[in-house]
Design a protein around this motif. Sequence first.
Motif, mmCIF file in Angstrom:
data_model
loop_
_atom_site.group_PDB
_atom_site.id
_atom_site.type_symbol
_atom_site.label_atom_id
_atom_site.label_comp_id
_atom_site.label_asym_id
_atom_site.label_seq_id
_atom_site.Cartn_x
_atom_site.Cartn_y
_atom_site.Cartn_z
ATOM 1 N N SER A 255 0.717 -1.089 0.448
ATOM 2 C CA SER A 255 -0.187 0.375 -0.053
ATOM 3 C C SER A 255 1.210 1.233 0.079
ATOM 4 O O SER A 255 2.033 0.973 0.834
ATOM 5 C CB SER A 255 -1.145 0.279 1.047
ATOM 6 O OG SER A 255 -0.431 0.263 2.083
ATOM 7 N N LEU B 292 0.722 -4.263 -4.686
ATOM 8 C CA LEU B 292 0.452 -2.930 -4.757
ATOM 9 C C LEU B 292 -1.013 -3.147 -4.600
ATOM 10 O O LEU B 292 -1.628 -3.338 -5.898
ATOM 11 C CB LEU B 292 0.948 -2.069 -4.953
ATOM 12 C CG LEU B 292 0.491 -0.582 -5.121
ATOM 13 C CD1 LEU B 292 0.520 -0.332 -3.302
ATOM 14 C CD2 LEU B 292 0.554 0.433 -5.683
ATOM 15 N N GLU B 293 -1.950 -3.111 -3.367
ATOM 16 C CA GLU B 293 -3.290 -3.378 -3.371
ATOM 17 C C GLU B 293 -3.930 -2.159 -3.465
ATOM 18 O O GLU B 293 -5.293 -2.151 -3.336
ATOM 19 C CB GLU B 293 -3.416 -4.524 -2.217
ATOM 20 C CG GLU B 293 -3.342 -6.049 -2.462
ATOM 21 C CD GLU B 293 -2.861 -6.511 -0.740
ATOM 22 O OE1 GLU B 293 -3.739 -6.045 -0.066
ATOM 23 O OE2 GLU B 293 -2.662 -7.738 -0.925
ATOM 24 N N SER B 294 -3.449 -1.897 -2.937
ATOM 25 C CA SER B 294 -3.974 -0.182 -2.200
ATOM 26 C C SER B 294 -2.762 1.050 -2.448
ATOM 27 O O SER B 294 -2.363 0.769 -2.045
ATOM 28 C CB SER B 294 -5.023 0.503 -1.534
ATOM 29 O OG SER B 294 -3.587 0.364 -0.324
ATOM 30 N N PHE C 119 0.859 3.375 -13.443
ATOM 31 C CA PHE C 119 0.953 2.298 -11.856
ATOM 32 C C PHE C 119 0.622 1.069 -13.390
ATOM 33 O O PHE C 119 -0.319 0.082 -12.606
ATOM 34 C CB PHE C 119 -0.295 2.240 -11.495
ATOM 35 C CG PHE C 119 -0.528 4.089 -10.461
ATOM 36 C CD1 PHE C 119 -0.028 3.294 -9.132
ATOM 37 C CD2 PHE C 119 -0.532 4.929 -10.966
ATOM 38 C CE1 PHE C 119 0.476 4.130 -8.382
ATOM 39 C CE2 PHE C 119 -0.755 6.304 -9.788
ATOM 40 C CZ PHE C 119 -0.525 5.327 -8.437
ATOM 41 N N CYS D 114 -0.018 -3.311 -12.175
ATOM 42 C CA CYS D 114 0.213 -2.798 -10.536
ATOM 43 C C CYS D 114 -1.161 -4.548 -10.624
ATOM 44 O O CYS D 114 -1.748 -4.119 -10.937
ATOM 45 C CB CYS D 114 0.207 -1.997 -10.120
ATOM 46 S SG CYS D 114 0.762 -0.905 -10.053
ATOM 47 N N LEU E 51 -4.077 -4.700 -7.645
ATOM 48 C CA LEU E 51 -4.475 -3.124 -7.324
ATOM 49 C C LEU E 51 -6.346 -3.573 -7.869
ATOM 50 O O LEU E 51 -6.355 -3.962 -8.648
ATOM 51 C CB LEU E 51 -4.158 -1.864 -8.213
ATOM 52 C CG LEU E 51 -4.331 -0.979 -7.756
ATOM 53 C CD1 LEU E 51 -4.385 -0.159 -6.225
ATOM 54 C CD2 LEU E 51 -4.406 -0.124 -8.757
ATOM 55 N N VAL F 187 -9.076 1.959 -7.367
ATOM 56 C CA VAL F 187 -8.125 3.441 -7.338
ATOM 57 C C VAL F 187 -9.105 4.596 -7.698
ATOM 58 O O VAL F 187 -10.968 4.351 -8.162
ATOM 59 C CB VAL F 187 -7.235 3.094 -8.594
ATOM 60 C CG1 VAL F 187 -8.256 3.098 -9.871
ATOM 61 C CG2 VAL F 187 -6.411 4.862 -8.341
ATOM 62 N N CYS G 257 -2.884 -3.852 -14.758
ATOM 63 C CA CYS G 257 -3.470 -4.058 -13.941
ATOM 64 C C CYS G 257 -4.771 -4.952 -13.550
ATOM 65 O O CYS G 257 -5.347 -4.515 -14.121
ATOM 66 C CB CYS G 257 -4.009 -2.814 -12.952
ATOM 67 S SG CYS G 257 -2.463 -1.281 -12.976
ATOM 68 N N LEU H 278 -7.678 -5.253 -11.361
ATOM 69 C CA LEU H 278 -9.279 -3.673 -11.107
ATOM 70 C C LEU H 278 -9.874 -4.161 -11.231
ATOM 71 O O LEU H 278 -10.868 -4.677 -12.406
ATOM 72 C CB LEU H 278 -7.746 -2.453 -12.386
ATOM 73 C CG LEU H 278 -8.538 -1.275 -11.858
ATOM 74 C CD1 LEU H 278 -7.935 -1.092 -10.906
ATOM 75 C CD2 LEU H 278 -7.279 -0.621 -13.082
#
Length: 275
Positions: free
Chosen positions: A179, A200-202, A217, A220, A223, A226, A243, A246
């Motif tokens: 994070s 990276l989750e948040s 990003f 990622c 993630l 967002v 991502c 997402l």
Amino acid sequence: SVKSIGRDAFSGCYALKSVTIPNSVTEIKFAAFYDCRSLKSVTIPNSVTKIGEKVFFACRGLTSITIPNSVTEIKTAAFMYCESLKSVTIPNSVTEIGDRAFQSCINLTSITIPNFVTEIGDKAFLSCKALKSVTIPNSVKSIGRDAFSGCYALKSVTIPNSVTEISHQAFRRCQALKSITIPNSVTEIKTAAFHACTALESVTIPNSVAKIGYKAFCECESLKSVTIPNSVTEIGNLAFLNCYALESVTLPAIYRIKLSRIFYDITNISFTFTE
């Protein structure tokens, strides 16, 4: 008495195991101990004010270094490729950490950045693969290009309110980072700043941010959601490419016709638009 240790003075002294630097020395110049690969520990006396460029470059056996409160500058590549160095304490007297200062110190697990450093140089900690955490003090205004890129073990980082921009690839391939909170002093997240931060989750993007750069990003892969605030007037191409996890995105309505350019594959993403 000796006042300075000159350029390349002991460069390539492969068998040099120990060195005593007297209190009369105020400056250690360019590449003075370059590639002294058997050197294991060094105590820098509190008369020294500057550690010059490449002073301990490729001292691969160096396990400990004592930097006194007299030192104000750690110059370019000063400790680059010190592959056995596990921890280092930078004193409060230091205001400048130069480009590549600790690049490829592959066993460095912890670093303390003091409260008077204003700039972390380009590639300062690039490929410090074992570095687990770093706290950046409130004095720092800019985080250089590739500053922490390739710090695979980095799990947490605190970015203070003094930072105004996150430079190109600053945290690229920080694969353990879960994070990140970007402070409301930051106005720009530059190209590939968090590229391939696969864990990276948040991420929290504040209302101060105006620009999100190309591939900022990208990749990622963890993630899930967002929120892009209305303050953002420019999002670079492929900013969120690949991502894969997402699911939901909130962003200004002006980007409604640009989704494929920003996200590429939008098949499984739910979008909410703000006016």
